[in-house]
Design an enzyme around this catalytic site. Structure first.
Site, PDB file in Angstrom:
ATOM      1  N   LYS A   1      47.370  -3.940  38.681  1.00 30.51           N
ATOM      2  CA  LYS A   1      47.015  -2.952  39.714  1.00 30.51           C
ATOM      3  C   LYS A   1      47.860  -1.692  39.540  1.00 30.51           C
ATOM      4  CE  LYS A   1      45.785  -2.925  44.641  1.00 30.51           C
ATOM      5  NZ  LYS A   1      44.444  -2.357  44.474  1.00 30.51           N
TER       6      LYS A   1
ATOM      7  N   TYR B   1      50.792  -0.813  42.405  1.00 30.46           N
ATOM      8  CA  TYR B   1      50.730  -0.686  43.855  1.00 30.46           C
ATOM      9  C   TYR B   1      50.019  -1.864  44.487  1.00 30.46           C
ATOM     10  CZ  TYR B   1      45.736   0.692  43.865  1.00 30.46           C
ATOM     11  OH  TYR B   1      44.371   0.704  43.752  1.00 30.46           O
TER      12      TYR B   1
ATOM     13  N   LEU C   1      40.123  -6.404  38.581  1.00 31.95           N
ATOM     14  CA  LEU C   1      41.301  -6.712  39.383  1.00 31.95           C
ATOM     15  C   LEU C   1      41.051  -8.049  40.090  1.00 31.95           C
ATOM     16  CD1 LEU C   1      44.063  -5.547  40.326  1.00 31.95           C
ATOM     17  CD2 LEU C   1      42.889  -5.008  42.452  1.00 31.95           C
TER      18      LEU C   1
HETATM   19  N1  PDD Z   1      41.767  -1.563  46.043  1.00 32.81           N
HETATM   20  N2  PDD Z   1      39.075  -3.912  42.416  1.00 32.81           N
HETATM   21  C1  PDD Z   1      39.710  -2.728  42.402  1.00 32.81           C
HETATM   22  C2  PDD Z   1      39.523  -1.828  41.231  1.00 32.81           C
HETATM   23  C3  PDD Z   1      40.536  -2.362  43.493  1.00 32.81           C
HETATM   24  O1  PDD Z   1      41.173  -1.177  43.471  1.00 32.81           O
HETATM   25  C4  PDD Z   1      40.667  -3.240  44.599  1.00 32.81           C
HETATM   26  C5  PDD Z   1      41.535  -2.916  45.780  1.00 32.81           C
HETATM   27  C6  PDD Z   1      39.961  -4.459  44.563  1.00 32.81           C
HETATM   28  C7  PDD Z   1      40.055  -5.460  45.683  1.00 32.81           C
HETATM   29  O2  PDD Z   1      41.316  -6.090  45.713  1.00 32.81           O
HETATM   30  P1  PDD Z   1      41.951  -6.608  47.069  1.00 32.81           P
HETATM   31  O3  PDD Z   1      40.976  -7.562  47.663  1.00 32.81           O
HETATM   32  O4  PDD Z   1      43.198  -7.286  46.642  1.00 32.81           O
HETATM   33  O5  PDD Z   1      42.176  -5.412  47.946  1.00 32.81           O
HETATM   34  C8  PDD Z   1      39.199  -4.770  43.457  1.00 32.81           C
HETATM   35  C9  PDD Z   1      42.639  -1.181  47.131  1.00 32.81           C
HETATM   36  C10 PDD Z   1      42.157  -1.632  48.461  1.00 32.81           C
HETATM   37  C11 PDD Z   1      42.886   0.316  47.054  1.00 32.81           C
HETATM   38  O6  PDD Z   1      43.032   0.799  45.940  1.00 32.81           O
HETATM   39  O7  PDD Z   1      42.949   0.996  48.085  1.00 32.81           O
END
Ligand code: PDD
Length: 287
Positions: free
Chosen positions: A151, A33, A207
């Site tokens: 992800k 996702y 991530l």
């Molecule tokens: N989550 N680490 C994890 C485990 C995450 O799930 C996310 C993002 C990030 C930050 O990544 P980014 O800057 O690309 O959003 C780091 C999203 C926001 C979510 O699961 O809702």
């Protein structure tokens, strides 16, 4: 208001959108996702999210959905149909629904991937009052799988981590493995010491945040010093500032870790400045 969502080529009212019970994401968490933010009706860091999605699909040998090259149009249409000024777009790709439960991947020739998108309207997302007070985190053991750079929709442990934080009267949990912080439940973690921004280096342990990439780029352009290396909770407690980044919270100050006050107990200057720069610069190049 009933949202219009996207399912495999169709724009439908959310109440009419359905997927199969044999959907691989439902049975096996076999899905990936992305969450992209919308500010001023435009997509923030879209290209980064699309590239990471492609990488996640490749890493899992998952076929690209037919609409992959039209993703920007689908995002824009959902923003328009749902009148989103500020909010989020959730996108999920799964290996589809082969019509039965089986551990083996279905044949990609006969089972098409499933593509689902929906919007979340969040007025005031950029002006979030929490950014002015900061949040509290607890530390928990990181017991997730070893490919956190992909992800995937396997979010049970991060979800449990949020509940552990809630129970402790906090907002989030920072996960720790072999004594070092990996990341937050849904965000990347940072500390600031003597003006230096410290965040864990990229690997399969975390991530590769799209917001992280942009924030570090802006920090370096503003002549800030960045050190990409693991840090411990003890080091974080002694830091001048702490914060996290994600597509849904941008740059969010952390003022307490495991009950210890960070710095002055109020959001720090570096986090504040980075939030400002990130919001300003990413709005300029939003699509
Ligand atoms: N989550 N680490 C994890 C485990 C995450 O799930 C996310 C993002 C990030 C930050 O990544 P980014 O800057 O690309 O959003 C780091 C999203 C926001 C979510 O699961 O809702």
């Amino acid at each position: 208001m009933t949202r219009t969502v996207y399912v495999n080529g169709e724009y439908l009212p959310e109440t009419e959108a359905k997927v199969s019970i044999f959907y691989r994401a439902f049975l096996m968490a076999d899905g990936v996702y992305e969450v992209t933010s919308v500010l001023g009706g435009k997509l923030i860091d879209f290209e980064g999210h699309q590239k990471r999605l492609e990488r996640s699909l490749n890493e899992l040998d998952m076929k690209k959905p037919a609409a992959f090259d039209n993703l920007i149009e689908i995002h824009r249409k959902l923003v328009e149909l749902n009148g989103i000024e500020e909010g989020l777009i959730y996108l999920q790709v799964t290996r589809g629904a082969p019509g039965d439960r089986d551990f083996a991947f279905p044949d990609p020739e006969t089972t098409e991937p499933t593509l689902v998108l929906f919007t979340q309207n969040k007025p005031g997302l950029a002006d979030n009052p929490t950014a002015k007070t900061g949040i509290k985190v607890i530390s928990i053991e990181d017991i997730r799988w070893g490919r956190r750079d992909i992800k995937t929709v396997q979010l049970l442990y991060p979800s449990m981590g949020k509940m552990m934080a809630k129970k402790a009267g906090c907002d989030d949990a920072w996960m720790v493995e072999d004594g070092f912080v990996t990341e937050g439940t849904s965000n990347n973690a940072y500390i600031v010491k003597d003006g230096k921004i410290i965040t864990r280096n990229l690997s399969t342990d975390i991530l590769h945040g799209i917001t992280r990439a942009a924030v570090l780029k802006f920090a370096r352009e503003a002549q800030m010093v960045v050190e990409e290396r693991p840090f411990t909770i003890e080091e974080a407690k002694e830091a001048d500032e702490a914060f996290f980044t994600s597509a849904s919270a941008f740059v969010m100050p952390v003022v307490e870790i495991d009950g210890a006050t960070i710095g002055t107990g109020t959001p720090g200057d570096v986090a504040g400045r980075l939030r400002e720069i990130y919001l300003e610069e990413s709005r300029k190049v939003a699509v």
